[in-house]
Design an enzyme around this catalytic site. Structure first.
Site, PDB file in Angstrom:
ATOM      1  N   HIS A  65       0.826  -1.213   0.000  1.00  0.00           N
ATOM      2  CA  HIS A  65       0.000   0.000   0.000  1.00  0.00           C
ATOM      3  C   HIS A  65       0.860   1.263   0.000  1.00  0.00           C
ATOM      4  O   HIS A  65       1.203   1.789   1.060  1.00  0.00           O
ATOM      5  CB  HIS A  65      -0.890  -0.042   1.259  1.00  0.00           C
TER       6      HIS A  65
ATOM      7  N   HIS B 281       1.566   5.176  -2.050  1.00  0.00           N
ATOM      8  CA  HIS B 281       1.126   6.197  -3.010  1.00  0.00           C
ATOM      9  C   HIS B 281       2.390   6.795  -3.628  1.00  0.00           C
ATOM     10  O   HIS B 281       3.172   7.438  -2.929  1.00  0.00           O
ATOM     11  CB  HIS B 281       0.307   7.272  -2.297  1.00  0.00           C
ATOM     12  N   LEU B 282       2.559   6.567  -4.914  1.00  0.00           N
ATOM     13  CA  LEU B 282       3.793   7.034  -5.564  1.00  0.00           C
ATOM     14  C   LEU B 282       3.587   8.342  -6.326  1.00  0.00           C
ATOM     15  O   LEU B 282       4.548   8.929  -6.826  1.00  0.00           O
ATOM     16  CB  LEU B 282       4.345   5.943  -6.492  1.00  0.00           C
ATOM     17  N   ARG B 283       2.349   8.800  -6.426  1.00  0.00           N
ATOM     18  CA  ARG B 283       1.998  10.140  -6.912  1.00  0.00           C
ATOM     19  C   ARG B 283       2.255  10.393  -8.395  1.00  0.00           C
ATOM     20  O   ARG B 283       1.999  11.500  -8.873  1.00  0.00           O
ATOM     21  CB  ARG B 283       2.733  11.231  -6.104  1.00  0.00           C
TER      22      ARG B 283
ATOM     23  N   ASP C 157      -8.712   3.166  -3.385  1.00  0.00           N
ATOM     24  CA  ASP C 157      -8.148   3.620  -2.110  1.00  0.00           C
ATOM     25  C   ASP C 157      -8.130   5.134  -1.957  1.00  0.00           C
ATOM     26  O   ASP C 157      -7.780   5.872  -2.870  1.00  0.00           O
ATOM     27  CB  ASP C 157      -6.723   3.116  -1.923  1.00  0.00           C
TER      28      ASP C 157
ATOM     29  N   HIS D 274     -11.030   0.836   1.136  1.00  0.00           N
ATOM     30  CA  HIS D 274     -10.844   1.882   2.150  1.00  0.00           C
ATOM     31  C   HIS D 274     -12.196   2.028   2.819  1.00  0.00           C
ATOM     32  O   HIS D 274     -13.156   2.437   2.174  1.00  0.00           O
ATOM     33  CB  HIS D 274     -10.410   3.167   1.430  1.00  0.00           C
TER      34      HIS D 274
ATOM     35  N   HIS E 200      -5.595  -0.723   5.583  1.00  0.00           N
ATOM     36  CA  HIS E 200      -5.323   0.122   6.758  1.00  0.00           C
ATOM     37  C   HIS E 200      -6.456   0.209   7.774  1.00  0.00           C
ATOM     38  O   HIS E 200      -6.944   1.289   8.079  1.00  0.00           O
ATOM     39  CB  HIS E 200      -4.892   1.528   6.335  1.00  0.00           C
TER      40      HIS E 200
ATOM     41  N   ASP F 271       0.859   2.524   3.823  1.00  0.00           N
ATOM     42  CA  ASP F 271       0.037   3.637   3.314  1.00  0.00           C
ATOM     43  C   ASP F 271       0.920   4.880   3.098  1.00  0.00           C
ATOM     44  O   ASP F 271       0.505   6.003   3.376  1.00  0.00           O
ATOM     45  CB  ASP F 271      -1.123   3.951   4.262  1.00  0.00           C
TER      46      ASP F 271
ATOM     47  N   HIS G  44       3.378  14.064   0.891  1.00  0.00           N
ATOM     48  CA  HIS G  44       2.806  15.376   0.576  1.00  0.00           C
ATOM     49  C   HIS G  44       3.897  16.416   0.762  1.00  0.00           C
ATOM     50  O   HIS G  44       4.875  16.187   1.466  1.00  0.00           O
ATOM     51  CB  HIS G  44       1.641  15.702   1.509  1.00  0.00           C
TER      52      HIS G  44
END
Lengths: 309, 426
Positions: free
Chosen positions: B63, B65-67, B155, B182, B235, B308, B312
């Site tokens: 899990h 987030h590679l953006r 997600d 989610h 999560h 997760d 940011h």
């Protein structure tokens, strides 16, 4: 020197609260006198930053600053660079670069004043942040109550309304408790906080809340809360939680009535109560200017010398 | 390719149950041998002294987030894959909430290609449950699977429409894809920015109750029972969700679940003074929830630890709390936070490693997650006693958003091998 901030009542001790109230009481004489001008804060600049609309609080801060000789500048979000997408902190940093002495901040987000204070070198005064705190309102409520009840030690004060979403309820109950009063909060279950606040009673029965109360603070009910299903109608609210001659009879005889304004007459308070002999609503407004004068002097480190000097 | 000998470490392989002092030999990118003792490497062989360290399957994070595409200022597939390697992960599964969302086979291929180009951790990807993550129409699961997607998920967003969720489970099972969810009922959480409790009441922040997660978990477990499909709960954050998953497993349903290091380490008190680095969704909960998650990790109710990882920038985090984006980075802090549970006696070393390797591998049917002679050498070397201070400014990730900055911790991945190549070394 570290700047002094007024971010909430929570960080203040009883001594500090009493010092501000003592100062406010002395400064009120100036407000009532024929010449409303002093030069304590001459050469100081106060910027009122109102990200959220408010007339009375802004005017009250502006007047307090001007009476003490400071230059007061009003900034509001509408029509500003905020409308052009500037971030909150960029706005704060930009205005701070103009070297004001105090930033008075009203913002819809809880914690906004505290966030600003972490990034500036001048004083920050919280004029209301979301549902968190509104410390000058709490101080003016306390001053008003002391004027009419004397010491608040052992007094019982009821706060009625949308407690969970109210920065006034949070700040005022903290402040009154620090001054020795007991506080009872009242509203429908939908408007009471999800978790208890330390040291205060919470009830949904107005009769129980008002029993033995020396004063009642009615909070403004926002009619938008109907669409959020926090209550059903103004009519039903008025019946079960509104202050009227009928419900006030449950309080101590001669109990005082306060309201932070603006009032919804006929909803949380009947007009005859709002305008009646027990209403301290306008007294609160006057106390507001005095309290804010004291707070600005405190921020400048001049409160003690101003009232004794 | 030359041989690499990882010599004299504690070899832990949850899949086989092996826990032995030994040596692992890597040849031509694959695991060539696993031997007891220190062996006898030929001259010229690269020998890595692993005494006092653990040699474990390359860790897998289900899990992250590679953006990329769309928010490369926060993270790219390359920086994310580097952060994974730096944290001991040999493989990660990317979430589809990019801009645009990964909801068609060409985007699935894009992520996989970029991951290969980066050459650090293996990058797998999920695909969206619904087109555009809008919760309205199903995405092309078959085509996305053929392109390489390992599961479907929206997600970041719950599937609020129960009827659509039923169809998603049925349709995904057609192609043998798990559905990862989610769990948050938006009608209970709407407008809320943290857990509902004493801290939210004190800070004047709108909170949302555990029930917002619990009712969705219970709903989806019943839909998994109805459809027989594989439901994977991302999560989870509440005691109620742990209880519900335990019961679902007892009933023999195909329900799996993961928990994050922050949800088993911190409570909502970490929000304290409006710390936006403690803002995530689901939110940090109460002490009782933390205890329940720890128990679920220990007793087998939960199948994996997943981070997760949600990078940011200051643009999203240096703002008033209510406006701040949800999420923290997690790839480079997961190992020490998991090993803290070992030191507290909650997890055995074997169970801790299982939750970070074999457990997640099994959930999505990923290769690896075990030490198998002949298989690609995805191997992590962990120094369980290394003391270090977490410094967000030294992360390989572009994200600096962590509530663990400045924490003094123990345990760290000191080497990560992917296909026999050393992609991280300290």
């Amino acid at each position: 020197m570290e700047p002094w901030h007024l971010l909430g009542i929570e960080p203040l001790g009883r001594g500090e609260i009493e010092g501000i109230l003592r100062g406010a009481r002395a400064l009120r004489e100036l407000l009532r006198g024929p010449t409303k001008k002093r030069s304590d804060l001459r050469g100081k600049t106060v910027i009122n930053l109102f990200f959220e609309n408010s007339t009375r609080t802004r005017v009250s801060f502006e007047m307090a600053a001007k009476i003490l000789g400071a230059d007061a500048i009003n900034w509001s979000a509408a029509g500003s660079s905020q409308a052009k997408g500037e971030t909150f902190l960029d706005t704060i940093r930009t205005l701070e670069a103009m070297r004001p002495d105090v930033l008075v901040i009203r913002h819809a987000a809880s914690g906004a004043a505290e966030l600003a204070a972490r990034h500036v070198r001048c004083s920050v005064v919280n004029a209301g942040d979301g549902a968190h705190e509104h410390p000058t309102q709490a101080l003016l409520d306390a001053l008003t109550l002391q004027d009419h009840l004397g010491s608040l030690e052992g007094r019982r004060i009821a706060i009625v309304g949308d407690i969970a979403h109210s920065r006034v309820a949070r700040s005022t109950s903290l402040c009154l408790r620090r001054l020795g009063a007991s506080v009872v909060l009242c509203g429908p279950r939908t408007m009471l906080p999800a978790a208890p606040w330390e040291g205060v009673e919470m009830v949904s029965d107005l009769r129980e809340a008002l029993r033995e109360a020396d004063a009642i603070i009615a909070l403004r009910i926002q009619l938008e809360r109907i669409s959020e299903c926090l209550f059903s109608s103004a009519r039903e609210y008025a019946r079960y939680f509104g202050l009227s001659r009928r419900t006030l009879a449950w309080a101590k005889e001669g109990a005082f009535v306060l309201h932070p304004g603006p009032m919804n007459r006929g909803v949380e308070i009947e007009p005859e109560i709002a305008d009646g002999g027990r209403s301290l609503v306008l007294h609160q407004v006057e106390s507001g200017v005095a309290v804010r004068m004291a707070v600005l002097l405190r921020a400048a480190g001049k409160l003690e010398e101003s009232i004794h000097g | 390719m030359a041989e690499i000998w990882l010599v004299g470490g504690r070899i832990l392989d949850p899949a086989s149950g092996m826990d032995t002092a030994g040596t692992l030999v890597v040849r031509d990118g694959a695991i060539a041998a696993i031997e007891k003792g220190e062996g006898a490497p030929a001259p010229g062989t690269r020998v890595i002294d692993c005494r006092g360290k653990w040699i474990v399957p390359g860790l897998i994070d289900l899990h992250v987030h590679l953006r990329e595409p769309g928010e490369e200022y926060k993270e790219t597939i390359e920086t994310g894959a580097r952060a994974a390697a730096a944290g001991g992960f040999a493989a990660v599964v990317a979430m589809p909430n990019t801009k645009p969302p990964i909801d068609d086979p060409s985007l699935v291929r894009f992520v996989i290609e970029k991951g290969k180009e980066a050459g650090y951790a293996r990058v797998y990807t999920s695909g969206a449950i619904t087109r555009g993550l809008r919760g309205e129409e199903l995405a092309d699961y078959g085509l996305m699977k053929e392109a390489g997607a390992v599961c479907v998920t929206d997600d970041g967003r719950p599937v609020m429409n129960a009827g659509l969720m039923r169809r998603a489970l049925e349709y995904a099972s057609t192609f043998g894809l798990p559905v990862m969810v989610h769990e948050e009922d938006l009608t209970l959480s709407g407008g809320a920015v943290m857990n509902e409790g004493p801290t939210s009441a004190r800070l004047g922040l709108p909170g949302f109750p555990n029930a917002a997660e619990d009712v969705m978990v219970l709903r989806d477990i019943e839909l998994a029972a109805l459809t027989g499909a594989h439901l994977h709960i991302a999560h989870l954050s509440t005691a109620g969700a742990v209880r519900a998953v335990r019961e679902a497993k007892r009933r023999g349903l195909r329900v799996t679940a993961e928990a994050t290091p922050h949800h088993f380490t911190l409570t909502d008190e970490a929000v304290a003074r409006y710390d936006t680095h403690a803002k995530m969704c689901p939110p940090l909960r109460s002490r009782a929830d933390v205890e329940a998650i720890r128990e679920g990790l220990a007793d087998g109710t939960l199948d994996a630890i997943a981070t997760d990882h949600a990078p940011h920038s200051s643009l999203e985090k240096d703002v008033p709390f209510a406006q701040a984006a949800n999420g923290i980075v997690g790839l480079e802090t997961a190992v020490p936070l998991t090993l803290a549970l070992v030191r507290e006696g909650i997890l055995s070393p074997m169970r801790a490693i299982e939750l970070l390797s074999w457990g997640p591998a099994r959930i999505f049917g990923l290769p690896g997650g075990r030490l198998e002679v002949g298989a690609p050498a995805d191997v992590t070397v962990i120094d369980p006693d290394l003391e270090w201070e977490i410094d967000a400014n030294r992360f390989a990730s572009k994200g600096r958003n962590t509530p663990f900055h400045g924490w003094k911790v123990r345990g760290r991945a000191v080497r990560t091998l992917v296909g026999g190549k050393i992609v991280h070394e300290i």
